[in-house]
Design a protein around this motif. Structure first.
Motif, PDB file in Angstrom:
ATOM      1  N   ALA A   1      17.146  10.844  -4.918  1.00  0.00           N
ATOM      2  CA  ALA A   1      17.807   9.537  -4.884  1.00  0.00           C
ATOM      3  C   ALA A   1      17.351   8.734  -3.664  1.00  0.00           C
ATOM      4  N   TRP A   2      17.196   9.406  -2.535  1.00  0.00           N
ATOM      5  CA  TRP A   2      16.728   8.753  -1.310  1.00  0.00           C
ATOM      6  C   TRP A   2      15.311   8.211  -1.494  1.00  0.00           C
ATOM      7  N   ARG A   3      14.456   8.991  -2.148  1.00  0.00           N
ATOM      8  CA  ARG A   3      13.083   8.532  -2.381  1.00  0.00           C
ATOM      9  C   ARG A   3      13.055   7.334  -3.333  1.00  0.00           C
ATOM     10  N   VAL A   4      13.896   7.355  -4.350  1.00  0.00           N
ATOM     11  CA  VAL A   4      13.953   6.210  -5.267  1.00  0.00           C
ATOM     12  C   VAL A   4      14.297   4.941  -4.500  1.00  0.00           C
ATOM     13  N   TYR A   5      15.258   5.033  -3.603  1.00  0.00           N
ATOM     14  CA  TYR A   5      15.644   3.887  -2.771  1.00  0.00           C
ATOM     15  C   TYR A   5      14.469   3.410  -1.921  1.00  0.00           C
ATOM     16  N   LEU A   6      13.737   4.350  -1.322  1.00  0.00           N
ATOM     17  CA  LEU A   6      12.597   3.982  -0.477  1.00  0.00           C
ATOM     18  C   LEU A   6      11.489   3.331  -1.289  1.00  0.00           C
ATOM     19  N   VAL A   7      11.207   3.868  -2.470  1.00  0.00           N
ATOM     20  CA  VAL A   7      10.148   3.316  -3.314  1.00  0.00           C
ATOM     21  C   VAL A   7      10.485   1.891  -3.744  1.00  0.00           C
ATOM     22  N   LEU A   8      11.747   1.634  -4.016  1.00  0.00           N
ATOM     23  CA  LEU A   8      12.162   0.274  -4.393  1.00  0.00           C
ATOM     24  C   LEU A   8      11.935  -0.717  -3.250  1.00  0.00           C
ATOM     25  N   ARG A   9      11.925  -0.219  -2.026  1.00  0.00           N
ATOM     26  CA  ARG A   9      11.693  -1.083  -0.855  1.00  0.00           C
ATOM     27  C   ARG A   9      10.214  -1.221  -0.510  1.00  0.00           C
ATOM     28  N   TYR A  10       9.380  -0.346  -1.057  1.00  0.00           N
ATOM     29  CA  TYR A  10       7.960  -0.329  -0.685  1.00  0.00           C
ATOM     30  C   TYR A  10       7.211  -1.563  -1.193  1.00  0.00           C
ATOM     31  N   ARG A  11       6.342  -2.090  -0.335  1.00  0.00           N
ATOM     32  CA  ARG A  11       5.426  -3.171  -0.707  1.00  0.00           C
ATOM     33  C   ARG A  11       4.081  -2.920  -0.031  1.00  0.00           C
ATOM     34  N   PRO A  12       2.959  -3.036  -0.758  1.00  0.00           N
ATOM     35  CA  PRO A  12       1.649  -2.883  -0.108  1.00  0.00           C
ATOM     36  C   PRO A  12       1.361  -4.082   0.785  1.00  0.00           C
ATOM     37  N   ALA A  13       0.507  -3.880   1.767  1.00  0.00           N
ATOM     38  CA  ALA A  13       0.118  -4.975   2.654  1.00  0.00           C
ATOM     39  C   ALA A  13      -0.729  -5.989   1.901  1.00  0.00           C
ATOM     40  N   ALA A  14      -0.524  -7.262   2.201  1.00  0.00           N
ATOM     41  CA  ALA A  14      -1.298  -8.325   1.559  1.00  0.00           C
ATOM     42  C   ALA A  14      -2.748  -8.290   2.036  1.00  0.00           C
ATOM     43  N   HIS A  15      -3.666  -8.669   1.155  1.00  0.00           N
ATOM     44  CA  HIS A  15      -5.084  -8.675   1.494  1.00  0.00           C
ATOM     45  C   HIS A  15      -5.406  -9.805   2.472  1.00  0.00           C
ATOM     46  N   CYS A  16      -6.329  -9.535   3.381  1.00  0.00           N
ATOM     47  CA  CYS A  16      -6.766 -10.521   4.361  1.00  0.00           C
ATOM     48  C   CYS A  16      -8.004 -11.263   3.860  1.00  0.00           C
ATOM     49  N   ALA A  17      -8.163 -12.492   4.329  1.00  0.00           N
ATOM     50  CA  ALA A  17      -9.366 -13.260   4.035  1.00  0.00           C
ATOM     51  C   ALA A  17     -10.535 -12.705   4.842  1.00  0.00           C
ATOM     52  N   ASP A  18     -11.758 -13.081   4.464  1.00  0.00           N
ATOM     53  CA  ASP A  18     -12.956 -12.530   5.108  1.00  0.00           C
ATOM     54  C   ASP A  18     -12.928 -12.677   6.624  1.00  0.00           C
ATOM     55  N   GLU A  19     -12.535 -13.855   7.105  1.00  0.00           N
ATOM     56  CA  GLU A  19     -12.581 -14.106   8.545  1.00  0.00           C
ATOM     57  C   GLU A  19     -11.571 -13.272   9.327  1.00  0.00           C
ATOM     58  N   ALA A  20     -10.522 -12.792   8.664  1.00  0.00           N
ATOM     59  CA  ALA A  20      -9.495 -11.996   9.347  1.00  0.00           C
ATOM     60  C   ALA A  20      -9.809 -10.507   9.336  1.00  0.00           C
ATOM     61  N   LEU A  21     -10.764 -10.089   8.521  1.00  0.00           N
ATOM     62  CA  LEU A  21     -11.104  -8.676   8.421  1.00  0.00           C
ATOM     63  C   LEU A  21     -11.919  -8.220   9.627  1.00  0.00           C
ATOM     64  N   VAL A  22     -11.712  -6.971  10.033  1.00  0.00           N
ATOM     65  CA  VAL A  22     -12.503  -6.390  11.110  1.00  0.00           C
ATOM     66  C   VAL A  22     -13.649  -5.587  10.499  1.00  0.00           C
ATOM     67  N   SER A  23     -14.566  -5.154  11.332  1.00  0.00           N
ATOM     68  CA  SER A  23     -15.693  -4.368  10.833  1.00  0.00           C
ATOM     69  C   SER A  23     -15.217  -2.975  10.419  1.00  0.00           C
ATOM     70  N   CYS A  24     -15.853  -2.415   9.391  1.00  0.00           N
ATOM     71  CA  CYS A  24     -15.483  -1.075   8.948  1.00  0.00           C
ATOM     72  C   CYS A  24     -16.739  -0.255   8.677  1.00  0.00           C
ATOM     73  N   THR A  25     -16.596   1.044   8.810  1.00  0.00           N
ATOM     74  CA  THR A  25     -17.665   1.981   8.496  1.00  0.00           C
ATOM     75  C   THR A  25     -17.189   2.893   7.377  1.00  0.00           C
ATOM     76  N   VAL A  26     -17.937   2.948   6.296  1.00  0.00           N
ATOM     77  CA  VAL A  26     -17.606   3.815   5.172  1.00  0.00           C
ATOM     78  C   VAL A  26     -18.442   5.088   5.288  1.00  0.00           C
ATOM     79  N   ILE A  27     -17.778   6.240   5.289  1.00  0.00           N
ATOM     80  CA  ILE A  27     -18.461   7.526   5.428  1.00  0.00           C
ATOM     81  C   ILE A  27     -18.257   8.335   4.158  1.00  0.00           C
ATOM     82  N   ILE A  28     -19.362   8.776   3.553  1.00  0.00           N
ATOM     83  CA  ILE A  28     -19.314   9.542   2.311  1.00  0.00           C
ATOM     84  C   ILE A  28     -19.943  10.912   2.553  1.00  0.00           C
ATOM     85  N   PRO A  29     -19.143  11.960   2.740  1.00  0.00           N
ATOM     86  CA  PRO A  29     -19.702  13.309   2.876  1.00  0.00           C
ATOM     87  C   PRO A  29     -19.972  13.890   1.495  1.00  0.00           C
ATOM     88  N   ALA A  30     -21.106  14.581   1.349  1.00  0.00           N
ATOM     89  CA  ALA A  30     -21.470  15.116   0.032  1.00  0.00           C
ATOM     90  C   ALA A  30     -21.976  16.535   0.151  1.00  0.00           C
TER      91      ALA A  30
END
Length: 462
Positions: free
Chosen positions: A66-95
């Motif tokens: 029941a506690w988790r159901v309450y938390l999930v109802l409150r959950y919201r993902p973060a809004a996407h940022c525009a290009d100028e607001a994004l920071v640099s990122c490095t994508v690493i793919i181990p294989a």
């Protein structure tokens, strides 16, 4: 190949049909039972202490649900940022022994809508014994200097492969993606936006779905199970800022924080032995220990390949179970303290529930064997009712999110878990010290002779 797919489809439909028939039989039986047409003694000669303990465990689990159901109802993902607001990122793919799939993973990353001038991509071959390196070279030919390729002369484990990428990374955010996974075009933007919106966030867990759902019954069932694990469990944990595990399939980390804890993470041991599994959970613990927040981003989707055979599934889940034991112990060393400025009560409740599952659940499994021997009728009836209610939440969540009758796979998966996989966590309690990747066999997909050519390539860590 077509006949194989047709055969798999028949098995899927048959398995689903049997599950529905069992549910209908359970419904009819209960109606007859409560109408007095069928008589079944639902009492067991259990001690008052044992009975009270079972009731308390049930009430506790219902309260946590029941506690988790309450938390999930409150959950919201973060809004996407525009290009100028994004920071640099490095994508690493181990294989490791990934074959052609590593190229498909790389292509999905390069198709992202993330600004190319802010994205660095590093692909690491951890001493594969198959043609993985050749497919990586093909990716290098396709994308030129937009991707950096690293080849380890021998297999050292995923942790060391990721470390090679960390040492060469230049981005402010590090995104790790398994080489058997593919991301959506907006996934990278979604992941990095969390850090841009909240500088207190140290790590972000992506939303994992199953890529190979057409390959059999097990992937179909796991897709429903993953939805519950991420869109319910991790969403609830994100609401109190403490996602317990950032998945290997897709995670993102604050680069400066990773460099701070990298040595401790790389040289982690368990019972005196180097830790070669659970690198994702271990990194999450170290970030939490630094007092930072760990969130879940529901719209940052990654599709990953899962085992299609029972043996492979058992190996994967055994690795997860051992890692869960190790890292729950590690988290408990600081998790019950005031380890950050933000509230920690939610994290401590969740951690306490983890311990309840690790102890009481395993004890109940032993008691279940005795009950099946001594009171088979009432025990099987109780199991059927329990499995029905355990399936309702995953099935409903999947139906609500995807509007698909594939949600019904939740029911056979619960049966499969109980009778086919429940031994894994118990066995893991006695073998938590064992290491091993367990799920990376040689890829069988061939590479055409004219597709790529081997070339010598060496580099040293920065």
């Amino acid at each position: 190949m077509a006949s194989g797919n047709a055969g798999g489809s028949v098995w899927m439909k048959g398995f689903l049909a049997v599950s529905i028939m069992v549910l209908l039989a359970l419904l009819v039986f209960n109606c007859l039972l409560y109408a007095g047409k069928v008589h079944l003694s639902l009492s067991m000669p259990l001690s008052a202490v044992w009975r009270a303990g079972v009731y308390l465990l049930i009430l506790t689990n219902l309260g946590v649900l029941a506690w988790r159901v309450y938390l999930v109802l409150r959950y919201r993902p973060a809004a996407h940022c525009a290009d100028e607001a994004l920071v640099s990122c490095t994508v690493i793919i181990p294989a490791y022994n990934e074959g052609r799939q590593v190229l498909d993973t790389l292509r999905s990353v390069m198709a992202s809508d993330y600004p190319a001038d802010k994205m660095q991509v590093i692909c690491v071959d951890d001493g594969s014994k198959d043609d993985t390196w050749l497919w990586m070279l093909k990716g290098g030919e396709e994308f030129g200097d937009r991707v950096e390729l690293i080849r380890s002369p021998r297999n050292q484990g995923k942790r060391h492969a990721l470390n090679e990428g960390f040492l060469r990374a230049t981005g402010s955010v590090l995104v790790t993606i398994d080489s058997d996974s593919e991301i959506e075009p907006t996934t990278l933007r979604s992941m990095v936006s969390v850090f841009c919106r909240n500088p207190r966030v140290g790590a972000v867990a992506g939303n994992v779905r199953v890529l190979n759902t057409r390959q059999g019954v097990i992937p179909r069932m796991l897709d429903v199970a993953f939805t519950y694990s991420f869109d319910f469990i991790r969403a609830s944990q994100s609401t109190f800022n403490t996602v317990m595990c950032t998945p290997g399939a897709l995670s993102a980390y604050d680069a400066a924080l990773v460099m701070k804890v990298r040595e401790a993470w790389l040289r982690q041991t368990f019972l005196g032995q180097p830790a070669n599994i659970g690198e994702d959970r271990a990194m999450t613990n170290l970030i939490l220990k630094e007092g930072r927040l760990v969130h879940f981003q529901s719209d940052a989707v990654v599709y990953t390949n899962v085992p299609v055979k029972y043996r492979g599934l058992c190996k994967m889940m055994l690795r997860w179970a051992r890692s869960n034991i190790r890292e729950t112990i590690a988290l408990s060393r600081f998790g019950f303290t005031r380890f950050r400025p933000e509230p920690v009560l939610g994290a401590q409740v969740d951690l306490s529930h983890q311990w309840l599952r690790l102890t009481c659940n395993e004890l109940l499994k032993l008691g279940l064997v005795s009950s099946l021997i001594n009171w088979p009728g009432v025990t099987l009836y109780g199991l059927m009712v329990g499995m029905f209610f355990a399936s309702i939440m995953p099935a409903f969540l999947y139906l609500l999110k995807y509007r698909s009758l594939a949600c019904l796979w939740a029911f056979p998966y619960t049966v499969f878990m109980l009778f086919g996989l429940t031994w894994i966590s118990l066995y893991a309690l006695f073998t938590p010290h064992k290491n091993g990747w367990l799920t990376r066999d040689l890829a069988t997909a061939p590479v055409g002779a004219d597709a790529v050519q081997e070339r010598q390539w060496q580099d040293e860590a920065a």
